[in-house]
Write an enzyme that holds these catalytic residues in place. Structure first.
Site, short mmCIF file in Angstrom:
data_model
loop_
_atom_site.label_atom_id
_atom_site.label_comp_id
_atom_site.label_asym_id
_atom_site.label_seq_id
_atom_site.Cartn_x
_atom_site.Cartn_y
_atom_site.Cartn_z
N CYS A 156 13.09 -16.83 5.87
CA CYS A 156 12.48 -15.89 6.56
C CYS A 156 11.62 -16.65 7.71
O CYS A 156 10.90 -15.90 8.64
CB CYS A 156 11.56 -15.04 5.83
N HIS A 295 2.01 -13.77 8.47
CA HIS A 295 3.53 -13.60 8.00
C HIS A 295 3.31 -12.14 7.38
O HIS A 295 4.42 -11.50 7.57
CB HIS A 295 4.05 -14.77 7.05
N GLU A 306 -1.69 -15.89 1.51
CA GLU A 306 -1.77 -16.32 2.90
C GLU A 306 -3.14 -15.70 3.46
O GLU A 306 -3.70 -16.54 4.11
CB GLU A 306 -0.65 -15.46 3.84
N LYS A 324 4.68 -6.44 10.61
CA LYS A 324 5.57 -6.24 10.01
C LYS A 324 5.45 -4.83 9.43
O LYS A 324 6.33 -4.05 9.19
CB LYS A 324 5.54 -7.14 8.72
N HIS A 329 10.51 -6.15 7.67
CA HIS A 329 10.94 -7.62 7.61
C HIS A 329 12.19 -7.97 7.99
O HIS A 329 13.01 -7.80 7.30
CB HIS A 329 10.39 -7.95 6.03
N PHE A 388 11.82 -18.12 1.73
CA PHE A 388 12.35 -18.48 0.59
C PHE A 388 12.81 -19.99 0.72
O PHE A 388 13.38 -20.39 1.76
CB PHE A 388 13.49 -17.46 0.01
#
Lengths: 399, 80
Positions: A156, A295, A306, A324, A329, A388
């Protein structure tokens, strides 16, 4: 070796908010979500997605959807940059377009062919459509870019990594122009089922508000799709040809959590290292950052970690939002799409709000922007992307 | 039912977005921008559409649409 800026002279966007920068920026500034029930996900545990609306099916027989997104975004970015591929020296033009899943829909379809009809029914176009480097390859073919061509995958974070690598190429003198970004089309039953099995997707009964980063009621992300592409040039190159610089990429940091395949490090070790590296690259401190495009996936684990990293390294009083909430996403495209939004934020002096955020989770002790956009000068924006594999990228954008 | 030629053109239009008006019996694969992989895929599409079994090797020996039509007619005749 600090202080290198790559000029962004063109931006192209394809997301569930629309095709083209104007439609995207309007929707993101308005903070209107795009998630909806997806008929193609019928019968699956999670049926919500953020689909690109009304995307033309031209060349669908030979290009996977993710490649078609990349081509459309690259076309828009080049047009805005005022570059004419028919007249350029292609060997000085690089393409760096990342993806997380590549042409997964094409691969899934051909796997069904194999199971149902046997090997002779598998299309010879399977790999030209399915490979993860094919968006980059087809962009190079379409625009006659014969410089280096690569497709970084950091899950991502791929799109952000591509922009960071593109800037490195300009700094090293490997290319004069880099078409950089990310593309993804993962809204398939297979991907949806796989993420649902990880309990990563929102199961919100009210699909429109399912993607709600940093909200107490968030319960996972919404699968999105699209592409973000920027044209990068050295500032001298842009100046020499009289191109407008929309924004500049002034810092890039990358790291690995080296902790777990999918869970972020509990203290955000890798995320911190990436942000610190980007700041060091730019010769800045966290106090220089005026906006953070997080993110912010809308998963409890990401948002908690985060927000702690942002609070510690940037400050609790710096505006933060996650776009997002609007786009869902889009996995490997997300980093490039969000770097573009961060670039537009500094260019226009507007912090877009986090769509669907109504009740901020107290665990996120940061200055979350929601309900309405904020206006005011932003000198530097940080865009975070975490993939990931614990693969992290931070980009710094300046006016 | 139209002619075999019309059926072949319909497969080209459906699978490869090729304008039927651009195709004649004399059209070569090059003329209609079918590269070598797409030629094999063309055979696969015909096999699916008509439940025949034109092999990849047989397909590789053809170069114009008229030959494809004849090959398909031959395969359809074998079925009867």
């Amino acid at each position: 070796m600090t202080g290198f800026a790559a000029a962004i002279t063109g931006i192209g966007l394809v997301t569930s908010a629309g095709v083209g920068v104007p439609a995207n920026w309007d929707r993101v500034v308005a903070g209107q979500g795009t998630a909806a029930v997806d008929p193609e996900l019928d019968g699956l545990p999670v049926r919500i997605s953020c689909r690109v609306p009304d995307f033309a099916a031209d060349n669908a027989w030979k290009f996977d959807r993710y490649t078609r997104f990349a081509l459309a975004a690259a076309q828009e970015a080049l047009r805005q940059a005022g570059l004419d591929p028919s007249g350029w020296e292609g060997s000085r033009v690089a393409v760096v377009i990342g993806s997380g899943a590549g042409g997964t829909a094409s691969l899934e379809q051909q796997h069904r062919e194999l199971l149902e009809g046997g090997p002779s029914t598998v299309s010879p176009l399977t790999l030209p459509m399915g490979l993860l480097n094919m968006a980059a390859g087809q962009v190079a073919i379409e625009f006659g870019a014969t410089g280096p061509c690569l497709a970084p995958c950091t899950a991502c974070a791929s799109g952000a990594t591509a922009i960071g690598i593109g800037r490195d190429m300009l700094r090293l003198g490997t290319a004069d122009i880099v078409i950089a970004g990310g593309a993804e089309a993962p809204v398939t039953p297979f991907y949806s089922a796989a993420f649902a099995r990880m309990r990563a997707l929102s199961r919100n009964a009210d699909p429109e508000t399912a993607s709600r980063p940093f909200d107490v009621a968030r319960d996972g992300f919404v699968l999105g799709e699209g592409a973000g592409v920027v044209v990068l040039e050295s500032e001298e190159h842009a100046r020499a040809r009289g191109a407008d610089t929309l924004a500049r990429v002034i810092g890039y940091g990358a790291s690995a959590d080296a902790h777990h395949a999918t869970a972020p490090h509990p203290e955000g070790r890798g995320a911190r290292l990436a942000v610190q590296a980007a700041l060091a690259d730019a010769g800045l401190t966290g106090r220089d950052v005026g906006y953070v495009n997080a993110h912010g996936t809308s998963t409890p684990m990401n948002d908690r970690v985060e927000s702690a990293v942002i609070r510690d390294l940037i400050g609790a009083d710096v505006p933060v939002s996650s776009t997002k909430g609007v786009t869902g996403h889009p996995l490997g495209a997300a980093g490039a799409i969000e770097a573009a939004f961060a670039a537009l934020a500094v260019r226009h002096g507007v912090v877009p709000p986090t769509a669907n955020l109504t009740d901020p989770d107290p665990v996120a002790d940061i200055d979350l922007v929601f309900k309405a956009a904020r206006t005011g000068r932003i000198d530097v924006a940080l865009s975070n992307s975490f993939g990931f594999g614990g693969q992290n990228t931070a980009l710094l954008l300046a006016a | 039912m139209g002619t075999t030629f019309e059926s072949v053109v319909a497969v080209l239009a459906k699978r490869f977005d090729i304008d039927p008006a651009e195709v004649s019996r004399e059209s070569s694969f090059d003329d209609i921008n079918l590269d070598s992989l797409s030629q094999i895929e063309f055979g696969t599409a015909l096999n699916k559409a008509f439940a025949v079994d034109i092999s990849d090797d047989e397909m590789a020996e053809l170069s114009v649409i008229g030959e494809v039509v004849d090959k398909l007619d031959e395969k359809l005749a074998e079925k009867v």
